[in-house]
Design a protein around this motif. Structure first.
Motif, PDB file in Angstrom:
ATOM      1  N   SER A  99      38.184  33.882  37.548  1.00 46.53           N
ATOM      2  CA  SER A  99      39.581  33.742  37.164  1.00 46.53           C
ATOM      3  C   SER A  99      40.335  34.890  37.811  1.00 46.53           C
ATOM      4  N   ASP A 100      41.629  34.980  37.570  1.00 49.07           N
ATOM      5  CA  ASP A 100      42.400  36.063  38.191  1.00 49.07           C
ATOM      6  C   ASP A 100      42.144  37.414  37.519  1.00 49.07           C
ATOM      7  N   TRP A 101      41.551  37.425  36.317  1.00 44.73           N
ATOM      8  CA  TRP A 101      41.318  38.676  35.594  1.00 44.73           C
ATOM      9  C   TRP A 101      39.843  39.028  35.408  1.00 44.73           C
ATOM     10  N   TYR A 102      38.925  38.095  35.719  1.00 40.95           N
ATOM     11  CA  TYR A 102      37.497  38.323  35.513  1.00 40.95           C
ATOM     12  C   TYR A 102      36.691  37.472  36.482  1.00 40.95           C
ATOM     13  N   VAL A 103      35.705  38.100  37.129  1.00 45.79           N
ATOM     14  CA  VAL A 103      34.782  37.366  37.987  1.00 45.79           C
ATOM     15  C   VAL A 103      33.370  37.790  37.606  1.00 45.79           C
ATOM     16  N   SER A 104      32.537  36.804  37.300  1.00 48.64           N
ATOM     17  CA  SER A 104      31.130  37.049  37.004  1.00 48.64           C
ATOM     18  C   SER A 104      30.330  36.691  38.248  1.00 48.64           C
ATOM     19  N   LEU A 105      29.442  37.606  38.667  1.00 49.00           N
ATOM     20  CA  LEU A 105      28.676  37.431  39.900  1.00 49.00           C
ATOM     21  C   LEU A 105      27.178  37.473  39.612  1.00 49.00           C
ATOM     22  N   ARG A 106      26.424  36.669  40.356  1.00 48.52           N
ATOM     23  CA  ARG A 106      24.958  36.662  40.248  1.00 48.52           C
ATOM     24  C   ARG A 106      24.390  36.589  41.652  1.00 48.52           C
ATOM     25  N   HIS A 107      23.313  37.325  41.866  1.00 47.65           N
ATOM     26  CA  HIS A 107      22.653  37.261  43.172  1.00 47.65           C
ATOM     27  C   HIS A 107      21.618  36.143  43.125  1.00 47.65           C
ATOM     28  N   PRO A 108      21.661  35.206  44.078  1.00 47.95           N
ATOM     29  CA  PRO A 108      20.777  34.039  44.010  1.00 47.95           C
ATOM     30  C   PRO A 108      19.294  34.366  44.187  1.00 47.95           C
ATOM     31  N   THR A 124      17.696  37.249  43.169  1.00 50.97           N
ATOM     32  CA  THR A 124      17.111  38.091  42.128  1.00 50.97           C
ATOM     33  C   THR A 124      17.633  37.798  40.728  1.00 50.97           C
ATOM     34  N   SER A 125      18.682  37.027  40.617  1.00 45.82           N
ATOM     35  CA  SER A 125      19.381  36.770  39.357  1.00 45.82           C
ATOM     36  C   SER A 125      20.043  38.023  38.788  1.00 45.82           C
ATOM     37  N   SER A 126      20.161  39.090  39.590  1.00 47.72           N
ATOM     38  CA  SER A 126      20.910  40.274  39.158  1.00 47.72           C
ATOM     39  C   SER A 126      22.362  39.871  38.979  1.00 47.72           C
ATOM     40  N   GLU A 127      23.004  40.456  37.970  1.00 50.15           N
ATOM     41  CA  GLU A 127      24.387  40.112  37.674  1.00 50.15           C
ATOM     42  C   GLU A 127      25.264  41.337  37.582  1.00 50.15           C
ATOM     43  N   LEU A 128      26.531  41.142  37.862  1.00 46.78           N
ATOM     44  CA  LEU A 128      27.574  42.113  37.568  1.00 46.78           C
ATOM     45  C   LEU A 128      28.874  41.345  37.468  1.00 46.78           C
ATOM     46  N   ALA A 129      29.855  41.961  36.851  1.00 45.53           N
ATOM     47  CA  ALA A 129      31.150  41.308  36.686  1.00 45.53           C
ATOM     48  C   ALA A 129      32.255  42.301  37.011  1.00 45.53           C
ATOM     49  N   ILE A 130      33.410  41.758  37.373  1.00 49.95           N
ATOM     50  CA  ILE A 130      34.590  42.547  37.696  1.00 49.95           C
ATOM     51  C   ILE A 130      35.685  42.136  36.709  1.00 49.95           C
ATOM     52  N   LEU A 131      36.364  43.132  36.109  1.00 50.72           N
ATOM     53  CA  LEU A 131      37.367  42.867  35.077  1.00 50.72           C
ATOM     54  C   LEU A 131      38.648  43.634  35.383  1.00 50.72           C
ATOM     55  N   ASP A 132      39.766  42.978  35.215  1.00 55.63           N
ATOM     56  CA  ASP A 132      41.062  43.647  35.302  1.00 55.63           C
ATOM     57  C   ASP A 132      41.207  44.519  34.059  1.00 55.63           C
ATOM     58  N   PRO A 133      41.330  45.845  34.228  1.00 51.50           N
ATOM     59  CA  PRO A 133      41.371  46.735  33.068  1.00 51.50           C
ATOM     60  C   PRO A 133      42.615  46.579  32.201  1.00 51.50           C
ATOM     61  N   THR A 134      43.625  45.863  32.689  1.00 49.50           N
ATOM     62  CA  THR A 134      44.831  45.659  31.890  1.00 49.50           C
ATOM     63  C   THR A 134      44.775  44.362  31.075  1.00 49.50           C
ATOM     64  N   HIS A 135      43.680  43.623  31.163  1.00 50.81           N
ATOM     65  CA  HIS A 135      43.576  42.364  30.435  1.00 50.81           C
ATOM     66  C   HIS A 135      43.559  42.620  28.931  1.00 50.81           C
ATOM     67  N   GLU A 136      44.132  41.697  28.185  1.00 48.09           N
ATOM     68  CA  GLU A 136      44.267  41.838  26.737  1.00 48.09           C
ATOM     69  C   GLU A 136      42.927  41.936  25.994  1.00 48.09           C
ATOM     70  N   SER A 137      41.832  41.556  26.637  1.00 49.30           N
ATOM     71  CA  SER A 137      40.530  41.644  25.975  1.00 49.30           C
ATOM     72  C   SER A 137      39.994  43.076  25.914  1.00 49.30           C
ATOM     73  N   MET A 138      40.609  43.979  26.686  1.00 45.07           N
ATOM     74  CA  MET A 138      40.183  45.382  26.678  1.00 45.07           C
ATOM     75  C   MET A 138      40.805  46.102  25.481  1.00 45.07           C
TER      76      MET A 138
END
Length: 136
Positions: free
Chosen positions: A33-42, A44-58
């Motif tokens: 989405s424009d405020w959150y991206v969830s990533l996985r490496h095909p 190894t299945s390692s994951e990380l995510a990127i979050l907009d720090p100004t999003h209301e969920s913070m």
């Protein structure tokens, strides 16, 4: 019981940071989405995510870009990856080098300011070899 664990990195430009991990390390988006991206490496299945720090969920007062974070990515051939990252103009914070504690690595900076330590394991020096647990 713990089901998973992964870092969520705050970044001012979520799309640019997500693209960095896709382009340079082969991660794929599992949610975007424009405020959150969830990533996985095909591979190894390692994951990380990127979050907009100004999003209301913070929580209030914590909406800052990631600082003091070092993401380790262990790869088979850090020399080849380092050459590719440098050729692509990725900011190098620490040049490629071998460490006596058993790593050959380069540290780069992602678009959000997070440090990424790209590592290939090497044999540690005898002084560090004793620190490794044999049963781990």
């Amino acid at each position: 019981m713990l089901r998973s664990s992964y870092p969520v990195l705050c970044a001012g430009d979520v799309a640019a940071s997500a693209e960095f991990y896709r382009e340079h390390f082969g991660f794929e988006a599992t949610f975007e989405s424009d405020w959150y991206v969830s990533l996985r490496h095909p591979a190894t299945s390692s994951e990380l995510a990127i979050l907009d720090p100004t999003h209301e969920s913070m929580p209030a007062g914590y909406g800052t870009v990631a600082r003091g974070v070092l993401v380790n990515l262990e790869l088979d051939d850090v020399d080849a990856v380092a050459a590719r990252l440098e050729a692509a103009g990725v900011p190098v914070v620490q040049s490629l080098r071998s460490e006596p504690f058993g790593q050959r690595h380069i540290i780069v900076r992602d678009p959000g300011g997070v440090l990424v330590d790209v590592i290939t394991e090497i044999a540690p020096s005898p002084e560090f070899l004793a620190a490794f647990r044999r049963d781990a």
